[in-house]
Motif scaffolding. Structure first.
Motif, PDB file in Angstrom:
ATOM      1  N   THR A  86      60.715  56.390 -83.238  1.00  0.00           N
ATOM      2  CA  THR A  86      59.798  55.342 -82.776  1.00  0.00           C
ATOM      3  C   THR A  86      58.776  54.960 -83.839  1.00  0.00           C
ATOM      4  O   THR A  86      58.125  53.918 -83.713  1.00  0.00           O
ATOM      5  N   ASP A  87      58.619  55.792 -84.864  1.00  0.00           N
ATOM      6  CA  ASP A  87      57.722  55.460 -85.976  1.00  0.00           C
ATOM      7  C   ASP A  87      58.476  54.823 -87.140  1.00  0.00           C
ATOM      8  O   ASP A  87      57.929  53.998 -87.872  1.00  0.00           O
TER       9      ASP A  87
ATOM     10  N   THR B  43      63.246  54.993 -77.940  1.00  0.00           N
ATOM     11  CA  THR B  43      62.083  55.495 -77.221  1.00  0.00           C
ATOM     12  C   THR B  43      62.025  57.012 -77.335  1.00  0.00           C
ATOM     13  O   THR B  43      62.906  57.640 -77.936  1.00  0.00           O
ATOM     14  N   TYR B  44      60.961  57.588 -76.769  1.00  0.00           N
ATOM     15  CA  TYR B  44      60.783  59.038 -76.888  1.00  0.00           C
ATOM     16  C   TYR B  44      61.776  59.787 -76.001  1.00  0.00           C
ATOM     17  O   TYR B  44      62.436  60.721 -76.442  1.00  0.00           O
TER      18      TYR B  44
ATOM     19  N   LYS C 110      50.107  59.932 -73.259  1.00  0.00           N
ATOM     20  CA  LYS C 110      50.675  59.628 -74.567  1.00  0.00           C
ATOM     21  C   LYS C 110      50.849  60.868 -75.442  1.00  0.00           C
ATOM     22  O   LYS C 110      51.428  60.777 -76.521  1.00  0.00           O
TER      23      LYS C 110
ATOM     24  N   LYS D 238      57.162  52.737 -77.096  1.00  0.00           N
ATOM     25  CA  LYS D 238      56.397  53.978 -77.096  1.00  0.00           C
ATOM     26  C   LYS D 238      55.664  54.176 -75.776  1.00  0.00           C
ATOM     27  O   LYS D 238      55.320  55.293 -75.413  1.00  0.00           O
ATOM     28  N   ASP D 239      55.410  53.073 -75.093  1.00  0.00           N
ATOM     29  CA  ASP D 239      54.686  53.105 -73.833  1.00  0.00           C
ATOM     30  C   ASP D 239      55.326  52.095 -72.895  1.00  0.00           C
ATOM     31  O   ASP D 239      55.808  51.053 -73.339  1.00  0.00           O
TER      32      ASP D 239
END
Length: 392
Positions: free
Chosen positions: A361-362, A314-315, A252, A298-299
């Motif tokens: 994502t935040d 997403t990242y 992460k 995020k995951d």
């Protein structure tokens, strides 16, 4: 394998070089690079034929076959663990087509450079989950434009000489993107062969009571593993167990794109939002304007929240995300550039896409209704007026 890795590095450099040349020519001496310029560079970089696009195309074709069989609802009710057996018994041709897909692309996965990752061929139930969630009623085929049509559609060049130079650069841009994708695919295949060897070694070591579980083989360094097999040093085993325990939290961590000196993870940071709404500008890599539900991932464990028609936030993406692309109406990533995986696939499928959307994502949450304007590099939260609101 090292020769392939070297070739991948060379083709990546060639892709960057051709991209830089095209950008320089398109600017025509201007000091600033506008979203319009960026959008047109993306049209030039669209290869029209990349290996990464074969994965979502193959999944869409399998989903279409299941829909056309008339047994789609029965298939979706199956437990993913037994879905392959159900296909073999009820849709035999689809079953063999799935096996062919796994033979060609089963070694690809999310975080595919990590040997500990389990690709689709090792966990086919994950592929079944994706097929069960896909809703495709017809095969969508992206029209392929000729080089002349792409050049003619450009709006920013003011000089005829610019279009002539771009006509020369265009085949180079498209060819280098294809070669970059192809060499990466061979590197990943090499990684997968090493993965299979490690799995086999882990199984043998577990059977002979060297390891309490076979996955621990991935958490030794090569020299440590050789020493441990020779000495059974418990300190080396403890190291591997500790790394295994920390693995999920290490995955992460986020790091800067450019690093000097000792590499440190980026500190956790949540942006401050104003009352004016949520709006973010980033790099446009594929045009289009769409309003849809946001799905923030995020995951990978959160991927089950994804619904047909969502805008994925997403990242970053790699080819392991490809099976989900037919479900999407847009893509937003915090990391990436004009020839990153998400950008390449978005252009192949005509999906509005922006990259480099830091903190996206935040700033957004799953379930938000958002508007993605790919041509301007903007994503913003919107309010959709219901019929009840309109009447009041």
């Amino acid at each position: 394998m090292w020769q392939v890795a070297y070739n991948h590095s060379s083709t990546s450099a060639a892709s960057t070089c051709s991209q830089f040349v095209a950008m320089t020519v398109l600017l025509e001496g201007a000091a600033d690079f506008s979203p319009e310029h960026c959008n047109e560079i993306c049209a030039l970089l669209n290869s029209g034929d990349v290996l990464s696009a074969e994965v979502p195309q193959g999944l869409a074709n399998l989903a279409l076959q299941i829909e056309q069989s008339g047994r789609a609802e029965a298939f979706r009710k199956q437990d993913p663990q037994g879905a392959m057996s159900w296909l073999k018994a009820n849709l035999t041709q689809v079953y063999y087509n799935v096996l062919q897909f796994l033979d060609e692309h089963g070694h690809r996965a999310i975080m595919e450079f990590d040997m500990y990752t389990k690709p689709w061929v090792l966990v086919p139930e994950e592929l079944m989950k994706i097929l069960q969630n896909m809703r495709i009623t017809k095969q969508e085929v992206q029209s392929t434009k000729t080089d002349a049509e792409i050049i003619a559609a450009l709006t920013t060049p003011k000089k005829s000489s610019t279009r002539k130079v771009l006509a020369w650069v265009l085949p180079l841009c498209r060819r280098t993107v294809r070669h970059r994708e192809s060499t990466k695919a061979h590197v990943i295949l090499g990684v997968h062969k090493l993965r299979l060897a490690a799995i086999r070694l882990g199984a043998l070591l577990t059977r002979r009571w060297y390891l309490p579980q076979q996955d621990l083989v991935f958490f030794f360094r090569a020299a440590e593993l050789a020493d441990y097999i020779s000495t059974r040093d418990p300190a080396l085993l403890r190291k591997a167990i500790q790394r295994h325990q920390y693995y999920s939290s290490w995955c992460k961590l986020k790091f800067a794109e450019l690093n000097t000196g000792w590499i440190q993870p980026l500190p956790a940071h949540v942006p401050t939002l104003t009352t004016g709404g949520v709006r973010l500008e980033a790099t446009a890599v594929c045009g289009g304007d769409v309003v849809a539900r946001a799905c923030v991932v995020k995951d990978l464990s959160e991927i089950n929240q994804l619904q047909q028609g969502d805008i994925l936030i997403t990242y970053a993406t790699d080819i392991g995300w490809s099976p989900y692309f037919p479900l999407l109406s847009g893509i937003v990533t915090e990391l990436g550039g004009l020839i990153s995986h998400g950008a390449v696939i978005a252009r192949e499928y005509g999906l509005p896409c922006i990259v480099g959307a830091t903190h996206a994502t935040d700033m957004f949450h799953t379930g938000d209704m958002v508007r993605l304007v790919g041509s301007k590099g903007v994503i913003e939260k919107v309010l959709v007026e219901t019929s009840a609101d309109a009447e009041s």
